[in-house]
Design a protein around this motif. Structure first.
Motif, PDB file in Angstrom:
ATOM      1  N   TRP A   1      30.741  13.109  91.788  1.00 39.77           N
ATOM      2  CA  TRP A   1      31.126  12.332  90.504  1.00 39.77           C
ATOM      3  C   TRP A   1      30.830  11.021  90.780  1.00 39.77           C
ATOM      4  O   TRP A   1      31.424  10.251  90.262  1.00 39.77           O
ATOM      5  CB  TRP A   1      32.619  12.882  90.402  1.00 39.77           C
ATOM      6  CG  TRP A   1      33.665  12.354  91.001  1.00 39.77           C
ATOM      7  CD1 TRP A   1      33.944  11.197  91.896  1.00 39.77           C
ATOM      8  CD2 TRP A   1      34.680  13.138  91.255  1.00 39.77           C
ATOM      9  NE1 TRP A   1      34.801  11.092  92.599  1.00 39.77           N
ATOM     10  CE2 TRP A   1      35.694  12.108  92.193  1.00 39.77           C
ATOM     11  CE3 TRP A   1      35.192  14.187  91.003  1.00 39.77           C
ATOM     12  CZ2 TRP A   1      36.938  12.648  92.601  1.00 39.77           C
ATOM     13  CZ3 TRP A   1      36.654  14.562  91.341  1.00 39.77           C
ATOM     14  CH2 TRP A   1      37.333  13.815  92.306  1.00 39.77           C
TER      15      TRP A   1
ATOM     16  N   TRP B   1      29.949   9.261  85.474  1.00 41.91           N
ATOM     17  CA  TRP B   1      30.816   9.943  84.589  1.00 41.91           C
ATOM     18  C   TRP B   1      30.120  11.231  84.265  1.00 41.91           C
ATOM     19  O   TRP B   1      31.180  12.146  83.775  1.00 41.91           O
ATOM     20  CB  TRP B   1      31.509   9.288  83.715  1.00 41.91           C
ATOM     21  CG  TRP B   1      32.392   8.086  83.992  1.00 41.91           C
ATOM     22  CD1 TRP B   1      32.217   6.630  84.202  1.00 41.91           C
ATOM     23  CD2 TRP B   1      33.708   8.183  84.500  1.00 41.91           C
ATOM     24  NE1 TRP B   1      33.370   5.833  84.527  1.00 41.91           N
ATOM     25  CE2 TRP B   1      34.218   6.958  84.757  1.00 41.91           C
ATOM     26  CE3 TRP B   1      34.633   9.239  84.605  1.00 41.91           C
ATOM     27  CZ2 TRP B   1      35.490   6.904  85.505  1.00 41.91           C
ATOM     28  CZ3 TRP B   1      35.826   9.214  85.172  1.00 41.91           C
ATOM     29  CH2 TRP B   1      36.367   8.069  85.419  1.00 41.91           C
TER      30      TRP B   1
ATOM     31  N   TYR C   1      30.999  13.434  86.865  1.00 40.47           N
ATOM     32  CA  TYR C   1      32.633  14.094  86.695  1.00 40.47           C
ATOM     33  C   TYR C   1      32.703  15.105  85.843  1.00 40.47           C
ATOM     34  O   TYR C   1      33.307  16.245  85.748  1.00 40.47           O
ATOM     35  CB  TYR C   1      33.464  12.842  86.402  1.00 40.47           C
ATOM     36  CG  TYR C   1      34.777  13.239  86.150  1.00 40.47           C
ATOM     37  CD1 TYR C   1      35.644  13.358  87.409  1.00 40.47           C
ATOM     38  CD2 TYR C   1      35.627  13.093  85.044  1.00 40.47           C
ATOM     39  CE1 TYR C   1      37.161  13.314  86.957  1.00 40.47           C
ATOM     40  CE2 TYR C   1      36.711  13.257  84.699  1.00 40.47           C
ATOM     41  CZ  TYR C   1      37.531  13.601  85.853  1.00 40.47           C
ATOM     42  OH  TYR C   1      38.886  13.666  85.518  1.00 40.47           O
TER      43      TYR C   1
ATOM     44  N   PRO D   1      34.618   7.525  89.981  1.00 36.69           N
ATOM     45  CA  PRO D   1      33.114   7.743  89.132  1.00 36.69           C
ATOM     46  C   PRO D   1      32.842   6.173  88.697  1.00 36.69           C
ATOM     47  O   PRO D   1      33.643   5.815  87.930  1.00 36.69           O
ATOM     48  CB  PRO D   1      33.308   8.974  88.230  1.00 36.69           C
ATOM     49  CG  PRO D   1      34.354   9.648  88.886  1.00 36.69           C
ATOM     50  CD  PRO D   1      35.437   8.693  89.416  1.00 36.69           C
TER      51      PRO D   1
END
Length: 436
Positions: A187, A190, A193, A310
């Protein structure tokens, strides 16, 4: 939830930096100068402290230590979990001049409002010798609580370098990696993630979401930016700021993908969710570690871990302790906040609760800190690195109120199914109301 004022003539915005190294009415609190008289029946002076969230002083044993060092003092604390509720109550009491504690906390997103609009409501701590403490704090932290004419209206408690807290046991059940270094790679962005969140959702334990709320996702992302809602001249720029749009779009994407537990932060259901395993990850500034411990309890020890955030370093929060002019025991209140924010106490608080120091002298003391509750994560290094790398942020006088309106709108998206376009329109109306 670090800090420096923008160099503008009007100082209409405050620059929040990353430390280069980061209501409840009190009926017993009246107004008047400190006269050393007793505030309690046992002959001791009662210093009242009113806070929000979890500052951790009681839990870390600091109040007990101070009372032992000062046997003529008793400390009484009240607190409000939701900072928005706390701030509204504080504004009411400041306007009326009554019901104020000897010590009132101020969240960093409100400090520009205090220094620029409410300086007459708070003590200038220089009269008690605060000007000698300037070298103990990062310049950014110190200057944020300083008025145009040099008045010092608060002493910094902590700063909010950011990381990602996660439930390793839940990730393991979903077949995902649990090693903090491996997760940080997966991650790193984003986008990564959210992709990992979609994998989690496919095999997640029952009644468990990827993250607590899309509001917390937005807040942590915007904490990675220098300019957010205001520019350095004090102009409100959130509508046209691409960083705000990117954070909004990512948060609404997470909502559309069903990755959120749809919990309003600081609500009773959110509190209960820490122990229930209702979410696997939560963006966490350093100060949230103590909150997680308090809500998840002993049963959560060893289940939680911490990895790098992240998208790079950021900052969320950090606070000040101030003394209202209507406080009953001003001198005693100042002596308490001076002690609580000293390097030794800030270092103790970080090791016990995770609140990252705003005192430059404390930062070196906690570099090797680890937290057994969070699977022995090297919190000194993780949050220390984040504090060094986080950007200097520009804060305006209504910064926190603007942020609240946007996160309230995001709550509509995830909980009511409001379209992102309609929710954004509602956010703009809310911002217009709070900014005038």
């Amino acid at each position: 939830m670090p800090i420096a004022r923008a160099a503008t003539a009007r100082r209409a915005a405050v620059r929040l930096g990353a430390v280069a190294l980061s209501g409840v009415l009190l009926a017993a609190c009246g107004s008047g100068d400190s006269d050393g008289t007793s505030g309690s029946e046992d002959g001791k002076t009662t210093i009242t402290v009113d806070l929000f969230g979890s500052f951790g002083y009681k839990e870390a044993g600091l109040y007990a230590e101070y009372e032992k060092l000062h046997p003529d003092v008793t400390i009484k604390q009240t607190d409000t979990e939701d900072e928005q509720d706390y701030w509204k109550s504080l504004q009411t009491r400041l306007a009326g001049g009554g019901g104020l504690a000897d010590v009132q906390a101020v969240e960093v997103g409100r400090i520009a409002s205090v220094t620029q609009q409410q300086a007459d409501k708070f003590e200038d701590l220089r009269k008690y010798g605060a000007d000698t403490l300037k070298g103990q704090f990062a310049e950014a932290k110190w200057s944020a609580a300083t008025t145009e004419d040099g008045g010092v209206l608060g002493l910094g408690t902590d700063v909010g370098p950011e990381a990602m807290c996660y439930r390793a046991d839940l990730l393991k059940q979903a077949g995902l990696p649990t090693d903090r270094a491996e997760l940080a790679k997966k991650w790193a962005t984003w986008e990564g993630y959210l992709a990992l969140g979609k994998q989690y959702k496919a095999k997640a334990p029952a009644k468990s979401a990827w993250l607590d709320s899309v509001g917390s996702l937005f807040t942590i992302m915007i904490g990675q930016e220098e300019e957010r809602y205001y520019d350095a001249s004090g102009k409100l720029i959130y509508e046209d700021n691409p960083a705000v749009k990117a954070a909004w779009d990512t948060a609404t994407e997470a909502a559309a993908a069903g990755l959120s537990a749809k919990l309003d932060q600081w609500s009773p259901h959110w509190n209960q969710a820490f122990a229930a395993g209702s979410f696997a990850t939560i963006p966490c500034p350093a100060w949230m570690l103590g909150y997680i411990k308090g809500q998840a309890g002993e049963a959560g020890k060893g289940k939680w871990d911490i990895a790098k955030l992240p998208g790079g370093a950021g900052n969320w929060g950090g606070s000040y302790l101030s003394v209202p002019r209507a406080a009953k025991h001003k001198k005693e209140a100042y002596e308490l906040i001076q002690w609580l924010t000293a390097p030794e106490q800030q270092a103790k608080l970080f090791r016990a609760q995770g609140n990252f120091p705003s005192s430059t002298g404390a930062i070196a003391k906690i570099a090797d800190a680890k937290d057994p509750y969070f699977s022995n994560a090297p919190i000194g290094r993780i949050f220390g690195d984040a504090a060094k790398a986080a950007p200097v942020q520009v804060l305006g006088i209504h910064d926190k109120s603007v942020a609240d309106q946007i996160t309230n709108a995001l709550s509509e998206v995830e909980r009511k199914g409001t379209s992102p376009a309609e929710a954004w329109s509602n956010a703009k109306k809310g911002v217009a109301n709070v900014t005038g």
